[in-house]
Design a protein around this motif. Structure first.
Motif, short mmCIF file in Angstrom:
data_model
loop_
_atom_site.label_atom_id
_atom_site.label_comp_id
_atom_site.label_asym_id
_atom_site.label_seq_id
_atom_site.Cartn_x
_atom_site.Cartn_y
_atom_site.Cartn_z
N ILE A 118 8.77 -3.64 18.63
CA ILE A 118 8.84 -5.06 18.24
C ILE A 118 8.25 -5.33 16.86
O ILE A 118 8.75 -6.18 16.13
CB ILE A 118 8.16 -5.92 19.32
CG1 ILE A 118 8.98 -5.87 20.62
CG2 ILE A 118 8.00 -7.36 18.86
CD1 ILE A 118 8.36 -6.63 21.77
N VAL A 119 7.18 -4.63 16.48
CA VAL A 119 6.56 -4.88 15.17
C VAL A 119 7.43 -4.26 14.09
O VAL A 119 7.47 -3.03 13.94
CB VAL A 119 5.13 -4.32 15.11
CG1 VAL A 119 4.53 -4.56 13.73
CG2 VAL A 119 4.26 -4.96 16.19
N ARG A 120 8.10 -5.10 13.35
CA ARG A 120 9.04 -4.62 12.33
C ARG A 120 8.75 -5.23 10.97
O ARG A 120 8.24 -6.35 10.87
CB ARG A 120 10.48 -5.01 12.72
CG ARG A 120 10.96 -4.40 14.03
CD ARG A 120 11.21 -2.92 13.87
NE ARG A 120 11.81 -2.32 15.06
CZ ARG A 120 12.15 -1.05 15.15
NH1 ARG A 120 11.95 -0.24 14.14
NH2 ARG A 120 12.68 -0.59 16.27
N GLY A 121 9.11 -4.50 9.92
CA GLY A 121 9.05 -5.05 8.57
C GLY A 121 7.63 -5.17 8.03
O GLY A 121 6.65 -4.81 8.68
N GLY A 122 7.54 -5.68 6.83
CA GLY A 122 6.26 -5.85 6.17
C GLY A 122 6.26 -5.21 4.80
O GLY A 122 7.29 -4.70 4.33
N ARG A 123 5.11 -5.23 4.14
CA ARG A 123 5.01 -4.63 2.81
C ARG A 123 3.63 -4.02 2.61
O ARG A 123 2.65 -4.42 3.24
CB ARG A 123 5.32 -5.63 1.71
CG ARG A 123 4.33 -6.79 1.61
CD ARG A 123 4.81 -7.81 0.58
NE ARG A 123 3.90 -8.94 0.47
CZ ARG A 123 2.88 -9.01 -0.37
NH1 ARG A 123 2.62 -7.98 -1.18
NH2 ARG A 123 2.11 -10.08 -0.41
N GLU A 124 3.59 -3.06 1.71
CA GLU A 124 2.35 -2.35 1.40
C GLU A 124 1.69 -2.95 0.18
O GLU A 124 2.35 -3.33 -0.78
CB GLU A 124 2.68 -0.88 1.17
CG GLU A 124 1.48 0.02 1.04
CD GLU A 124 1.88 1.47 0.87
OE1 GLU A 124 1.77 2.24 1.84
OE2 GLU A 124 2.33 1.84 -0.25
N LEU A 125 0.37 -3.03 0.21
CA LEU A 125 -0.41 -3.56 -0.90
C LEU A 125 -1.40 -2.49 -1.34
O LEU A 125 -2.22 -2.02 -0.53
CB LEU A 125 -1.15 -4.83 -0.47
CG LEU A 125 -1.69 -5.75 -1.56
CD1 LEU A 125 -0.54 -6.31 -2.38
CD2 LEU A 125 -2.48 -6.89 -0.93
N VAL A 126 -1.33 -2.09 -2.61
CA VAL A 126 -2.18 -1.02 -3.14
C VAL A 126 -3.31 -1.63 -3.98
O VAL A 126 -3.06 -2.53 -4.78
CB VAL A 126 -1.34 -0.04 -4.00
CG1 VAL A 126 -2.23 1.05 -4.59
CG2 VAL A 126 -0.23 0.56 -3.16
N PRO A 127 -4.55 -1.16 -3.82
CA PRO A 127 -5.66 -1.74 -4.60
C PRO A 127 -5.55 -1.43 -6.08
O PRO A 127 -5.02 -0.39 -6.47
CB PRO A 127 -6.89 -1.08 -3.98
CG PRO A 127 -6.40 0.19 -3.38
CD PRO A 127 -5.01 -0.11 -2.90
N ASN A 128 -6.06 -2.34 -6.88
CA ASN A 128 -6.06 -2.19 -8.33
C ASN A 128 -7.38 -1.54 -8.75
O ASN A 128 -8.43 -2.17 -8.70
CB ASN A 128 -5.92 -3.57 -8.98
CG ASN A 128 -5.97 -3.51 -10.50
OD1 ASN A 128 -6.02 -2.43 -11.09
ND2 ASN A 128 -5.99 -4.67 -11.13
N PRO A 129 -7.36 -0.28 -9.19
CA PRO A 129 -8.61 0.42 -9.53
C PRO A 129 -9.32 -0.17 -10.74
O PRO A 129 -10.51 0.06 -10.93
CB PRO A 129 -8.15 1.85 -9.80
CG PRO A 129 -6.70 1.74 -10.18
CD PRO A 129 -6.17 0.59 -9.40
N ALA A 130 -8.61 -0.95 -11.56
CA ALA A 130 -9.21 -1.50 -12.76
C ALA A 130 -10.32 -2.50 -12.44
O ALA A 130 -11.20 -2.74 -13.27
CB ALA A 130 -8.14 -2.17 -13.63
N ARG A 131 -10.28 -3.07 -11.25
CA ARG A 131 -11.30 -4.07 -10.88
C ARG A 131 -12.39 -3.47 -9.99
O ARG A 131 -13.28 -4.19 -9.55
CB ARG A 131 -10.64 -5.25 -10.18
CG ARG A 131 -9.66 -6.00 -11.05
CD ARG A 131 -9.50 -7.43 -10.60
NE ARG A 131 -8.81 -7.58 -9.32
CZ ARG A 131 -8.47 -8.77 -8.80
NH1 ARG A 131 -8.79 -9.88 -9.45
NH2 ARG A 131 -7.84 -8.83 -7.65
N ALA A 132 -12.32 -2.19 -9.70
CA ALA A 132 -13.23 -1.59 -8.73
C ALA A 132 -14.69 -1.74 -9.14
O ALA A 132 -15.55 -2.08 -8.31
CB ALA A 132 -12.88 -0.12 -8.53
N ALA A 133 -15.02 -1.47 -10.40
CA ALA A 133 -16.42 -1.46 -10.84
C ALA A 133 -17.04 -2.85 -10.75
O ALA A 133 -18.15 -3.02 -10.22
CB ALA A 133 -16.52 -0.92 -12.26
#
Length: 493
Positions: A447-462
């Motif tokens: 039943i759980v279908r679809g969606g999208r992936e979100l990748v973290p932005n390393p430039a803001r990590a510090a």
């Protein structure tokens, strides 16, 4: 013109803080109908109440809207979730006899201290160490003391979901282990601990029968059928709390996976192969399918502060302006006073680090503060030994704000999956579908279908790491955060 349906449909009902929602889906996750109806609350200091009679009115409206155009006999089963720890007393016929004390109502502080003393060995064995004032058992003691006039009547503890189920079926029904957890149910022995309740002076007949989520409770009754349009006899299966429902709806069922739900409050739910113990009582475990446990907790902070602080403001405009600002001030927002998770601090209150001179600056500070709190939640569950390296999903109304969602992923430094249909009601539709004989894992995968992936932005990590460190140090300086937790945070990458 009615929709032609040649397959079973599943109805999930979610009763939240601000609305009741209903969702109808098939075995492939296709949505055939959805509906909602608003709910109102009354807050006064630590008190938070709703009129329990309004729940059923809202559920009927939401369900009828969801079933518009769908053949009456298409729904094969339904399940209901509701807020965790929301309770009232009902009479022998299941009718409300008291006000409903909501999930974050903390008036029962003195009762919680008694409960902790009397049941300490059991609460420690169950992994959460102590009960919070917002939990159902302290509130049960408060209600019994508040309403001595009911002592001569047949009364029963009723969780929010129980009341909806009893209205669907037409008579009082069993509660489920998910909702019974905060009422003191022994999830290891699968029984009400009579010795604890005897010492607390709670008559055993006040406690409802308890079954596992997914258990058949009965069929839709005559009155509910007329009001909702659901045929008489349609199976009603025992549901779960809203946090567990959202977890199922996000497909979070494998060990190490987590679902972070950001709605009115922030709720984290995960899957573990073992019972996770928290001596502070901020994290607790439900029983999961098979031999799994579902550790998690609910913060007192979350997106509800946005409505409280900004009301009818242009949130899209504020978000655009906030996104243009550098990472700076942060606000730890609490409504009302006191924190429940990832730490317990009854005296915790809102504070600001730095100075925000504009509405956009304050808005950005709120978003950053909740993101910092979410990271602290994950550090806390990792410190307690819960597996955290599996898939991570974000759900809840706040995911509609793209800037905030990316900020949260950046703060965690983790890839996040955003399910297409992130609703607790979907989780209940999944649970209802298990009445056909399929496993919960198979039902969720289907039943759980679809969606999208979100990748973290390393430039803001510090810079985000520094603001998170500032946040943790501020909590420690105020005496709200255990130094051991703060020390552990500083050792994390």
């Amino acid at each position: 013109m009615p929709i032609r349906v040649k397959e079973p449909l599943w109805l999930g009902v979610d009763v939240g803080t601000q609305a009741a929602r209903a969702l109808v889906v098939n075995d492939e996750g296709k949505v055939f109908g959805a509906g909602s109806a608003a709910l109102a609350s009354t807050r006064r200091g630590p008190w938070h109440e709703q009129d329990p009679r309004q729940w059923w009115i809202a559920v009927v409206a939401a369900t009828r809207a969801a079933l518009t155009g769908i053949p009456a006999d298409a729904v094969a089963a339904l399940a209901v979730d509701a807020t965790s720890g929301t309770v009232l007393l009902v009479d022998g016929d299941g009718h409300p006899r008291t006000e409903a004390l909501m999930y974050d109502d903390t008036r029962a502080a003195s009762q919680a201290r008694v409960v902790d003393e009397v049941g300490a060995p059991l609460w420690h064995a169950l992994g959460y160490g102590r009960m919070q004032p917002s939990w159902a058992l302290p509130k049960l003691l408060w209600l019994l003391k508040r309403h001595p006039e009911l002592a001569s009547e047949t009364i029963r503890l009723c969780h929010q979901a129980d009341l909806i189920n009893s209205n669907f079926i037409g008579h009082p029904v069993a509660t489920d282990t998910s909702n019974a957890l905060k009422s003191g149910y022994d999830l290891i022995e699968n029984r009400w601990p009579s010795d604890v309740f005897n010492r607390l002076g709670v008559p055993f007949e006040v406690l409802p029968k308890v079954v596992r989520p997914g258990t058949h409770l009965g069929g839709v009754g005559v009155r509910a059928s007329k009001l909702t349009g659901i045929p008489m006899g349609t199976p009603v299966v025992a549901g779960m709390t809203d946090g567990c429902a959202a977890q199922l709806g996000a497909g979070c069922v494998e060990i190490g996976s987590w679902n972070s739900v950001l709605g009115t409050t922030l709720v984290l739910k995960g899957v573990s192969g073992h019972l996770v113990h928290d001596p502070e009582g901020a994290l607790y475990c439900h029983r999961g399918p098979g031999n799994t446990w579902l550790p998690g907790g609910a913060s007192s902070s979350g997106a509800g502060v946005i409505a409280e602080w900004f009301g009818a403001a242009d949130l899209d405009g504020l978000t655009t302006a906030a996104a243009e600002l550098p990472i700076g001030p942060l606000a730890y927002p609490l409504i009302p006073r006191g924190e429940r998770f990832p730490f317990r601090a009854p005296n915790a209150e809102t504070f600001m680090l730095g100075h925000a001179d504009t509405d956009a600056g304050v808005f950005a500070a709120l978003l950053l503060g909740v993101a910092c709190l979410e990271r602290l939640c994950f550090d806390r569950v990792a410190m307690l030994g819960a597996p955290t390296e599996g898939p991570l999903t974000f759900t809840g109304g706040a995911t509609r704000n793209g800037y905030w969602t990316q900020l949260r992923a950046d703060m965690l430094g983790r890839t996040v999956w955003l399910p297409h249909q992130p609703e607790p009601a979907l989780g209940m539709a999944i649970l209802a579908s298990t009445s056909s004989g399929k496993s919960l894992a198979d039902a969720s995968a289907s039943i759980v279908r679809g969606g999208r992936e979100l990748v973290p932005n390393p430039a803001r990590a510090a810079v985000l790491r520094q603001r998170y460190t500032d946040f943790v140090e501020a909590l420690s300086a105020r005496g709200w955060l255990d130094p051991a937790i703060a020390q552990y945070v500083h050792t994390r990458p």
